[in-house]
Design a protein around this motif. Structure first.
Motif, PDB file in Angstrom:
ATOM      1  N   PRO A  76     -35.028 -26.816  -4.912  1.00  0.00           N
ATOM      2  CA  PRO A  76     -34.494 -25.738  -4.241  1.00  0.00           C
ATOM      3  C   PRO A  76     -34.778 -24.791  -3.593  1.00  0.00           C
ATOM      4  CG  PRO A  76     -35.514 -25.543  -6.444  1.00  0.00           C
ATOM      5  CD  PRO A  76     -35.832 -26.638  -5.841  1.00  0.00           C
ATOM      6  N   MET A  77     -33.579 -24.781  -2.118  1.00  0.00           N
ATOM      7  CA  MET A  77     -33.439 -23.724  -1.339  1.00  0.00           C
ATOM      8  C   MET A  77     -32.882 -22.658  -1.604  1.00  0.00           C
ATOM      9  SD  MET A  77     -30.779 -24.418   1.220  1.00  0.00           S
ATOM     10  CE  MET A  77     -30.934 -25.636   1.416  1.00  0.00           C
ATOM     11  N   ARG A 113     -31.731 -17.928  -2.246  1.00  0.00           N
ATOM     12  CA  ARG A 113     -29.942 -17.797  -2.074  1.00  0.00           C
ATOM     13  C   ARG A 113     -29.672 -17.551  -0.344  1.00  0.00           C
ATOM     14  NH1 ARG A 113     -26.511 -14.803  -5.360  1.00  0.00           N
ATOM     15  NH2 ARG A 113     -27.883 -14.363  -6.602  1.00  0.00           N
ATOM     16  N   SER A 134     -29.153 -20.920   1.474  1.00  0.00           N
ATOM     17  CA  SER A 134     -27.507 -21.612   1.377  1.00  0.00           C
ATOM     18  C   SER A 134     -26.275 -20.634   1.591  1.00  0.00           C
ATOM     19  CB  SER A 134     -27.978 -21.122  -0.691  1.00  0.00           C
ATOM     20  OG  SER A 134     -27.147 -20.507  -0.380  1.00  0.00           O
ATOM     21  N   LEU A 135     -26.395 -19.202   1.910  1.00  0.00           N
ATOM     22  CA  LEU A 135     -25.083 -18.666   2.602  1.00  0.00           C
ATOM     23  C   LEU A 135     -25.486 -18.907   4.211  1.00  0.00           C
ATOM     24  CD1 LEU A 135     -25.923 -15.813  -0.048  1.00  0.00           C
ATOM     25  CD2 LEU A 135     -23.715 -17.108  -0.247  1.00  0.00           C
ATOM     26  N   ILE A 156     -17.217 -20.711   0.322  1.00  0.00           N
ATOM     27  CA  ILE A 156     -18.910 -20.040   0.718  1.00  0.00           C
ATOM     28  C   ILE A 156     -19.724 -19.848  -0.594  1.00  0.00           C
ATOM     29  CG2 ILE A 156     -20.499 -18.495   1.404  1.00  0.00           C
ATOM     30  CD1 ILE A 156     -18.812 -18.243   4.102  1.00  0.00           C
ATOM     31  N   SER A 213     -22.731 -22.832  -1.911  1.00  0.00           N
ATOM     32  CA  SER A 213     -24.661 -21.775  -1.839  1.00  0.00           C
ATOM     33  C   SER A 213     -24.439 -22.556  -3.639  1.00  0.00           C
ATOM     34  CB  SER A 213     -23.738 -20.250  -2.140  1.00  0.00           C
ATOM     35  OG  SER A 213     -24.853 -19.606  -1.955  1.00  0.00           O
ATOM     36  N   VAL A 232     -25.216 -26.466  -2.376  1.00  0.00           N
ATOM     37  CA  VAL A 232     -26.648 -26.848  -1.593  1.00  0.00           C
ATOM     38  C   VAL A 232     -27.548 -26.802  -2.970  1.00  0.00           C
ATOM     39  CG1 VAL A 232     -27.124 -25.174  -0.936  1.00  0.00           C
ATOM     40  CG2 VAL A 232     -27.036 -27.567   0.267  1.00  0.00           C
ATOM     41  N   ARG A 233     -27.865 -25.864  -3.546  1.00  0.00           N
ATOM     42  CA  ARG A 233     -29.277 -25.210  -4.571  1.00  0.00           C
ATOM     43  C   ARG A 233     -29.334 -25.944  -6.041  1.00  0.00           C
ATOM     44  NH1 ARG A 233     -29.208 -18.866  -5.592  1.00  0.00           N
ATOM     45  NH2 ARG A 233     -26.936 -18.744  -5.749  1.00  0.00           N
TER      46      ARG A 233
END
Lengths: 306, 84
Positions: free
Chosen positions: A267-268, A270, A273-274, B16, B20, B23-24
């Motif tokens: 997983p990436m 935060r 992702s933002l 958003i 976020s 996608v995680r």
């Protein structure tokens, strides 16, 4: 050399000296000034990876750490283009340089479109893609009009955001041996949201409406048509269509291919992702509310040119 | 105008935050206070953009007026000045 032959380095003073001054090689009142300006232009073209001074870019982009690659596919474009507008539009405004930048624009667009088709590695493909985009940006620059400069500024900003988005994805996937385009196989199954994000960004790079990339190319081509550079606009459209092949290849691999070895993506964080979210929403919804952006670029173009 | 900007900004902020988390590969409503924060920031951003647009339009109109009057001074005596 410019200082040696003119005695000044101030842009305004140079603009006053060169008003009505012939800078062409065979009619030049000073070949030293012509050579000085040519050297400056070549230096800028090297830095911005424009054809025919692009040779270093794919190898350096591939060999550098991804963060470094991301930095110098974004930052030099902004700074060098701003610098070139100040130097060539404000100080050394002459049709001679327009011909040089027309040639660089056409060559960059064609090479960027054709060379990227043969690439299998992600960073090399992005390097050729950035060379192609420099060609599109040079359309606006070489027009020499306020509309051209405005379209250049619009193009630069949208290009920066698309590149931030794509490199954020590459950085997020990098921890899992992501080097070849084929490693993206079945990303749609392992992380569908990331796959959609990359798809939208690739469609934007390809110039598919109504995404931001289409808007930037639209304004660049219209600026070219407005100043009479019909060939430039035509080549831009044709190379955009050709470049669709390798951008949509990403989508095909993510959704329809299976990789040889399945990769489980970590997983990436935060922050990435933002960043992805902000840039993705800008790319997707730019067409709904572009007016503040057009107003600010219009003002910037007026300030740079007048 | 303020209502639309606030609503759109809040929706953008919420989207958003959902993106976020999604996608995680986290639950979309994880840490709900972050969603409230994102909506607040989005609403503030939307209002700021709306105000900025009005300010930019005024500045651009002034700038174009200055350029036009400067051009008129330069072209005194020509057909263009007579037409204007």
């Amino acid at each position: 050399m410019i200082y040696g032959f003119t005695g000044v380095t101030n842009f305004e003073e140079l603009a006053k000296i060169f008003t009505g001054y012939k800078i062409t090689l065979f009619g030049a009142q000073s070949s030293g000034i012509f050579m000085g300006i040519l050297f400056i232009a070549v230096g800028f073209l090297f830095k911005i990876t424009a054809v025919p001074f692009h040779m270093w870019a794919p190898d350096v982009y591939e060999g550098s750490p991804t963060l470094v690659t991301a930095f110098f596919s974004i930052a030099p474009k902004i700074s060098i283009l701003a610098n070139m507008v100040r130097v060539f539009i404000y100080s050394f405004y002459d049709p001679t340089w327009q011909q040089l930048f027309f040639f660089c624009s056409i060559a960059s667009m064609i090479l960027g479109a054709l060379a990227a088709m043969a690439q299998n590695k992600v960073k090399r493909l992005l390097a050729y893609s950035s060379i192609g985009h420099v060609g599109y940006l040079f359309i606006g620059f070489s027009c020499g009009t306020i509309e051209g400069i405005q379209s250049l500024l619009i193009g630069v900003f949208i290009y920066v955001l698309m590149t931030i988005n794509v490199f954020a994805i590459v950085l997020a996937l990098r921890q899992n041996r992501f080097k070849y385009i084929a490693d993206l196989g079945a990303l749609a199954k392992t992380n569908p949201i990331l796959a959609i994000t990359l798809s939208i960004t690739m469609f934007s790079y390809a110039g598919i409406p109504p995404l931001a990339g289409f808007c930037s190319k639209f304004y660049l081509f219209f600026a070219a048509l407005g100043c009479g550079a019909y060939l430039l606009a035509l080549i831009g459209v044709v190379t955009s269509v050709i470049s669709c092949f390798y951008y949509i290849r990403f989508v095909k691999i993510m959704y329809f291919d299976t990789p040889k070895t399945w990769i489980l993506y970590k997983p990436m964080d935060r922050e990435k992702s933002l960043l992805l979210a902000i840039t993705l929403f800008f790319i997707t919804f730019f067409f709904l509310y572009p007016s503040p952006f057009f107003l600010v670029t219009h003002q910037m173009a007026l300030s740079l040119c007048l | 105008m303020v209502g639309t900007a606030t609503f759109v900004g809040a929706a953008l902020g919420l989207s958003i935050q959902f993106f976020s988390n999604g996608v995680r590969k986290l639950p979309l409503m994880r840490h709900p206070w972050e969603h409230v924060l994102a909506m607040g920031l989005g609403a503030a951003f939307g209002n700021a953009m709306a105000k900025w647009e009005v300010h930019l339009q005024d500045e651009l109109d002034k700038r174009l007026q200055e350029v036009q009057s400067a051009n008129k001074k330069r072209f005194i005596g020509t057909m263009r000045a007579v037409e204007d």
